[in-house]
Design a protein around this motif. Structure first.
Motif, PDB file in Angstrom:
ATOM      1  N   ALA A  88       0.871  -1.294   0.080  1.00 40.77           N
ATOM      2  CA  ALA A  88       0.037   0.215   0.066  1.00 40.77           C
ATOM      3  C   ALA A  88       0.735   1.180   0.228  1.00 40.77           C
ATOM      4  N   LEU A  89       0.787   2.257  -0.990  1.00 35.01           N
ATOM      5  CA  LEU A  89       1.478   3.489  -1.158  1.00 35.01           C
ATOM      6  C   LEU A  89       0.605   4.602  -0.357  1.00 35.01           C
ATOM      7  N   SER A  90       1.635   5.433   0.282  1.00 35.78           N
ATOM      8  CA  SER A  90       1.113   6.667   0.961  1.00 35.78           C
ATOM      9  C   SER A  90       1.586   7.925   0.108  1.00 35.78           C
ATOM     10  N   SER A  91       2.308   7.573  -0.829  1.00 37.17           N
ATOM     11  CA  SER A  91       2.849   8.754  -1.913  1.00 37.17           C
ATOM     12  C   SER A  91       3.275   8.069  -3.031  1.00 37.17           C
ATOM     13  N   GLY A  92       3.694   8.918  -4.123  1.00 34.40           N
ATOM     14  CA  GLY A  92       3.844   8.330  -5.173  1.00 34.40           C
ATOM     15  C   GLY A  92       4.742   9.288  -6.129  1.00 34.40           C
ATOM     16  N   GLY A  93       4.320   9.437  -7.557  1.00 32.93           N
ATOM     17  CA  GLY A  93       5.198  10.042  -8.353  1.00 32.93           C
ATOM     18  C   GLY A  93       5.693   9.332  -9.692  1.00 32.93           C
ATOM     19  N   ARG A  94       6.447  10.078 -10.392  1.00 29.95           N
ATOM     20  CA  ARG A  94       6.751   9.452 -11.603  1.00 29.95           C
ATOM     21  C   ARG A  94       8.351   9.130 -11.513  1.00 29.95           C
ATOM     22  N   ASP A  95       8.740   8.054 -12.330  1.00 30.86           N
ATOM     23  CA  ASP A  95      10.220   7.736 -12.474  1.00 30.86           C
ATOM     24  C   ASP A  95      10.874   7.747 -10.978  1.00 30.86           C
ATOM     25  N   LEU A  96      10.205   7.058 -10.006  1.00 33.05           N
ATOM     26  CA  LEU A  96      11.128   6.949  -8.849  1.00 33.05           C
ATOM     27  C   LEU A  96      11.992   6.468  -8.727  1.00 33.05           C
ATOM     28  N   THR A  97      13.216   6.666  -8.082  1.00 29.74           N
ATOM     29  CA  THR A  97      14.470   5.990  -7.676  1.00 29.74           C
ATOM     30  C   THR A  97      14.038   4.637  -7.023  1.00 29.74           C
ATOM     31  N   LEU A  98      14.602   3.739  -6.676  1.00 24.10           N
ATOM     32  CA  LEU A  98      14.545   2.777  -5.724  1.00 24.10           C
ATOM     33  C   LEU A  98      14.178   3.214  -4.431  1.00 24.10           C
ATOM     34  N   GLU A  99      15.084   4.309  -4.053  1.00 24.05           N
ATOM     35  CA  GLU A  99      15.088   4.715  -2.533  1.00 24.05           C
ATOM     36  C   GLU A  99      13.512   5.418  -2.398  1.00 24.05           C
ATOM     37  N   GLN A 100      13.399   6.144  -3.657  1.00 22.72           N
ATOM     38  CA  GLN A 100      11.996   6.894  -3.596  1.00 22.72           C
ATOM     39  C   GLN A 100      10.759   6.066  -3.622  1.00 22.72           C
ATOM     40  N   ALA A 101      10.978   4.797  -4.228  1.00 28.89           N
ATOM     41  CA  ALA A 101      10.002   3.853  -4.176  1.00 28.89           C
ATOM     42  C   ALA A 101       9.770   3.225  -2.838  1.00 28.89           C
ATOM     43  N   ALA A 102      10.823   2.962  -2.329  1.00 26.50           N
ATOM     44  CA  ALA A 102      10.810   2.221  -0.791  1.00 26.50           C
ATOM     45  C   ALA A 102      10.095   3.160   0.104  1.00 26.50           C
ATOM     46  N   ALA A 103      10.534   4.376  -0.153  1.00 29.63           N
ATOM     47  CA  ALA A 103       9.966   5.436   0.995  1.00 29.63           C
ATOM     48  C   ALA A 103       8.469   5.717   0.625  1.00 29.63           C
ATOM     49  N   ALA A 104       7.954   5.204  -0.273  1.00 33.94           N
ATOM     50  CA  ALA A 104       6.502   5.635  -0.769  1.00 33.94           C
ATOM     51  C   ALA A 104       5.521   4.698  -0.056  1.00 33.94           C
ATOM     52  N   ILE A 105       6.289   3.596   0.570  1.00 33.00           N
ATOM     53  CA  ILE A 105       5.247   2.387   0.917  1.00 33.00           C
ATOM     54  C   ILE A 105       4.844   2.779   2.348  1.00 33.00           C
ATOM     55  N   TYR A 106       3.654   2.757   2.330  1.00 30.33           N
ATOM     56  CA  TYR A 106       2.855   2.720   3.643  1.00 30.33           C
ATOM     57  C   TYR A 106       2.554   1.521   4.485  1.00 30.33           C
ATOM     58  N   GLY A 107       2.318   0.533   3.950  1.00 31.19           N
ATOM     59  CA  GLY A 107       2.236  -0.694   4.459  1.00 31.19           C
ATOM     60  C   GLY A 107       2.022  -1.968   3.809  1.00 31.19           C
ATOM     61  N   TYR A 108       1.603  -2.973   4.310  1.00 32.73           N
ATOM     62  CA  TYR A 108       1.435  -4.272   3.764  1.00 32.73           C
ATOM     63  C   TYR A 108       0.274  -4.995   3.929  1.00 32.73           C
ATOM     64  N   ALA A 109      -0.293  -6.101   3.236  1.00 34.60           N
ATOM     65  CA  ALA A 109      -1.286  -6.979   3.535  1.00 34.60           C
ATOM     66  C   ALA A 109      -1.334  -8.016   2.940  1.00 34.60           C
ATOM     67  N   VAL A 110      -2.048  -9.064   3.067  1.00 38.36           N
ATOM     68  CA  VAL A 110      -2.119 -10.377   2.474  1.00 38.36           C
ATOM     69  C   VAL A 110      -3.394 -10.441   1.807  1.00 38.36           C
ATOM     70  N   GLY A 111      -3.116 -10.808   0.446  1.00 40.24           N
ATOM     71  CA  GLY A 111      -4.074 -10.573  -0.716  1.00 40.24           C
ATOM     72  C   GLY A 111      -4.344 -11.799  -1.445  1.00 40.24           C
ATOM     73  N   LEU A 112      -5.495 -11.985  -2.341  1.00 35.84           N
ATOM     74  CA  LEU A 112      -5.551 -13.086  -3.280  1.00 35.84           C
ATOM     75  C   LEU A 112      -5.829 -12.466  -4.705  1.00 35.84           C
ATOM     76  N   ASP A 113      -5.180 -12.698  -5.371  1.00 35.10           N
ATOM     77  CA  ASP A 113      -5.391 -12.303  -6.901  1.00 35.10           C
ATOM     78  C   ASP A 113      -6.242 -13.293  -7.582  1.00 35.10           C
ATOM     79  N   MET A 114      -7.564 -13.567  -7.517  1.00 36.37           N
ATOM     80  CA  MET A 114      -8.401 -14.537  -8.173  1.00 36.37           C
ATOM     81  C   MET A 114      -8.550 -14.450  -9.520  1.00 36.37           C
ATOM     82  N   THR A 115      -8.338 -15.422 -10.250  1.00 37.00           N
ATOM     83  CA  THR A 115      -8.324 -15.323 -11.750  1.00 37.00           C
ATOM     84  C   THR A 115      -9.436 -16.520 -12.444  1.00 37.00           C
ATOM     85  N   ARG A 116     -10.090 -15.858 -13.374  1.00 41.93           N
ATOM     86  CA  ARG A 116     -11.021 -16.919 -14.168  1.00 41.93           C
ATOM     87  C   ARG A 116      -9.973 -17.500 -15.438  1.00 41.93           C
TER      88      ARG A 116
END
Length: 232
Positions: A88-116
């Motif tokens: 889950a992201l709490s910020s964003g932007g375009r063309d993020l560096t790896l450091e900026q991408a990591a800093a944008a993370i707010y949190g995590y969850a368990v999910g299911l990608d259900m697929t037909r």
């Protein structure tokens, strides 16, 4: 501004340890992001990541300790589970560096990608988009969001899924081809990411079908369990 009909309420995911909720903006999914699952689907190597989307209202939120009910979707006879770490992201932007991408993370969850899977297979053969296979109602079950500041890094965490008590998927998030920050960074070159975006980060090997009556129990180490029963 007045609307021609009542606007739909936003999709809100509760946050563990808080009375606040996370408002979902978009759902992005990373395809074939675990080595053995890529092989399982007929691919190998570190190919460029690719993405597809699910609508925000495809979320089927399941409170921790409870069992959600997933209606078996129409026009399929091959409904597959895919257990995933959700970011889950709490910020964003375009063309993020790896450091900026990591800093944008707010949190995590368990999910299911259900697929037909059968409908997805037809779309693949015809060179058509995957929405009918991926973006259906309730096609994104997930649990509550754990803030990153409380659970720490998720670079190494066991990820599992059982069906009716039998283990079907078992891996570790360190088996991702494109790590979390890498996937976020790459995705930000395609879309401007914003607060409220969810990213389903891919699934380990062992995907398979479920039918009405089956109970799926998914888990990511440190993020609790996600229990979902398929109903007719």
């Amino acid at each position: 501004m007045k609307t021609v009909f009542p606007a739909q309420a936003p999709t809100l995911i509760p946050v563990v340890g808080s009375d606040a909720a996370f408002p979902v903006r978009r759902i992005y999914c990373v395809g074939r992001n675990y080595v053995e699952h890529a092989k399982e689907m007929g691919f190998t190597g570190r190919e460029d990541p690719f993405f597809f989307c699910k609508p925000a209202d495809a979320v089927l939120y399941v409170p921790e300790g409870q069992t959600g009910e997933l209606p078996y979707p129409p026009l399929t006879s091959d409904l597959h589970y895919e257990i995933e770490l959700v970011v889950a992201l709490s910020s964003g932007g375009r063309d993020l560096t790896l450091e900026q991408a990591a800093a944008a993370i707010y949190g995590y969850a368990v999910g299911l990608d259900m697929t037909r899977r059968d409908l997805q297979g037809v779309a693949k053969k015809q060179g058509r988009p995957w929405e009918i296979g991926k973006a259906f109602d309730f096609g994104a079950p997930m649990g509550p969001i754990y803030p990153a500041q409380t659970v720490g890094s998720m670079d190494q965490a066991a990820i599992t899924l059982s069906v009716n008590g039998e283990t079907r998927q078992s891996g570790n998030v360190d088996q991702m081809i494109w790590k979390v920050a890498e996937a976020i960074s790459y995705l930000s070159g395609l879309f401007e990411l914003k607060a409220g975006d969810l990213i389903f980060t891919g699934t380990p090997e062992g995907v398979g079908a479920v039918v009405p009556g089956d109970l799926m129990v998914g888990a990511v180490q440190g993020l609790g369990e996600l229990k979902v029963k398929v109903i007719a």
